[in-house]
Design an enzyme around this catalytic site. Structure first.
Site, PDB file in Angstrom:
ATOM      1  N   ASP A 198      33.344 -37.167 -61.368  1.00 49.95           N
ATOM      2  CA  ASP A 198      32.068 -37.481 -60.704  1.00 49.95           C
ATOM      3  C   ASP A 198      32.343 -37.976 -59.290  1.00 49.95           C
ATOM      4  O   ASP A 198      31.797 -38.981 -58.843  1.00 49.95           O
ATOM      5  CB  ASP A 198      31.301 -38.531 -61.502  1.00 49.95           C
ATOM      6  CG  ASP A 198      29.832 -38.612 -61.094  1.00 49.95           C
ATOM      7  OD1 ASP A 198      29.324 -37.648 -60.477  1.00 49.95           O
ATOM      8  OD2 ASP A 198      29.193 -39.641 -61.373  1.00 49.95           O
ATOM      9  N   PHE A 199      33.204 -37.239 -58.587  1.00 50.93           N
ATOM     10  CA  PHE A 199      33.680 -37.690 -57.281  1.00 50.93           C
ATOM     11  C   PHE A 199      32.637 -37.424 -56.200  1.00 50.93           C
ATOM     12  O   PHE A 199      32.220 -36.294 -55.980  1.00 50.93           O
ATOM     13  CB  PHE A 199      34.982 -36.976 -56.921  1.00 50.93           C
ATOM     14  CG  PHE A 199      35.649 -37.533 -55.694  1.00 50.93           C
ATOM     15  CD1 PHE A 199      36.542 -38.581 -55.803  1.00 50.93           C
ATOM     16  CD2 PHE A 199      35.367 -37.022 -54.436  1.00 50.93           C
ATOM     17  CE1 PHE A 199      37.160 -39.110 -54.675  1.00 50.93           C
ATOM     18  CE2 PHE A 199      35.971 -37.545 -53.307  1.00 50.93           C
ATOM     19  CZ  PHE A 199      36.867 -38.592 -53.421  1.00 50.93           C
TER      20      PHE A 199
END
Length: 301
Positions: A198-199
């Site tokens: 979930d960068f």
């Protein structure tokens, strides 16, 4: 901060758990004050304040050690593989895990008020790709992380179910294209890399021992282009307001793919899937403006 017995979960977290409507979510929320009190006592911490608005599946408390006053962050979260990923990274590109117990993580204190999003977009994207190169390491043997193929299959199932929503009636061609792109993106040729999952700019904070460090991973193993796709989708509201957004979106994707030496077609495929999944999720949540923006972005690609 109030004593643990009077602790109240941040409203964002409480609302998220209530919306699930499950006994497990309700029980975890009810047990949160006791869990927090236990970890504060176990690690001899003096609480300072709860981080607001916080996340939707965890609470973070800024604290300091009673003996040496060292600042730390205490995170109490629902079960996940976050700690396992932080142990693999061991502080290289990510927040340092100091200790853990029963879903509670004792972390080094970062500067939560200074996310990477505070930088101009061009500089933030440059810092992002540099950080991703540090985070992407081969998955260790016997790892506990979810395969990307499983997460992608759930996304495809959500898309197939939600495409029937009345508000999504005009999204059919993009839905079809996103599901077709999944065949390319999930063909297994992207390798077995540990991914953040979930960068984005909001998940990277300023730090003392490094300029920037990643936080709050949703780790999984698979194609690095999946991580990059979430970055392509970052700040799309700003991009949409810029001159020539279609060309800007395509340039962003190409430049990010080139910066980390990944095939642009794989990055585009994962971006389409993630954009359409997010759009249909926004329709389901009653947020048509957010949904239309993500579909528009997908169409630009």
């Amino acid at each position: 901060m109030a004593q643990p017995a009077q602790f109240s979960a941040p409203e964002r977290l409480a609302a998220s758990l209530r919306s699930e409507g499950t006994p497990d979510a309700a029980a975890w929320l009810a047990g949160l004050p006791e869990a927090l009190a236990q970890r504060l006592a176990q690690w001899r911490l003096v609480p300072e304040r709860v981080v607001e608005p916080g996340g939707r599946s965890s609470v973070v408390v800024y604290a300091h050690r009673a003996d040496d006053l060292a600042p730390v962050a205490l995170k109490v979260a629902r079960p996940s593989a976050e700690a396992a990923a932080l142990r693999v990274w061991a502080g290289r590109g990510a927040v340092l895990l100091l200790d853990e117990a029963d879903g509670a993580l004792l972390l080094e204190r970062l500067h939560g008020e200074i996310p990477l999003r505070s930088l101009a977009e061009a500089k933030a994207m440059l810092e992002s790709t540099s950080l991703l190169r540090r985070l992407w390491v081969p998955a260790p043997p016997g790892h506990p992380f979810e395969p990307l193929a499983d997460r992608a299959a759930r996304a495809a199932a959500r898309i197939a179910e939600r495409r029937a929503l009345p508000a999504a009636g005009d999204a059919g061609p993009l839905v079809d294209e996103a599901l077709e792109a999944l065949a390319l993106a999930a063909d297994g040729s992207g390798g077995e890399w540990l991914l953040h999952g979930d960068f984005r700019h909001g998940r990277v904070l300023a730090a003392d021992r490094a300029p920037w460090l990643a936080v709050a991973p949703r780790p999984l193993v698979g194609d690095r282009a999946y991580d990059l796709a979430r970055l392509v989708l970052d700040r799309i509201d700003t991009l949409a307001a810029s001159p020539g957004p279609r060309g800007a979106a395509r340039r962003r994707l190409a430049q990010l793919a080139e910066a980390v030496e990944l095939p642009a077609d794989r990055v585009r495929a994962w971006t389409l899937l993630r954009a359409v999944d997010a759009a249909l999720g926004a329709f389901a949540a009653g947020d048509p403006a957010a949904a239309e923006l993500r579909l528009e972005f997908a169409a630009w690609l």
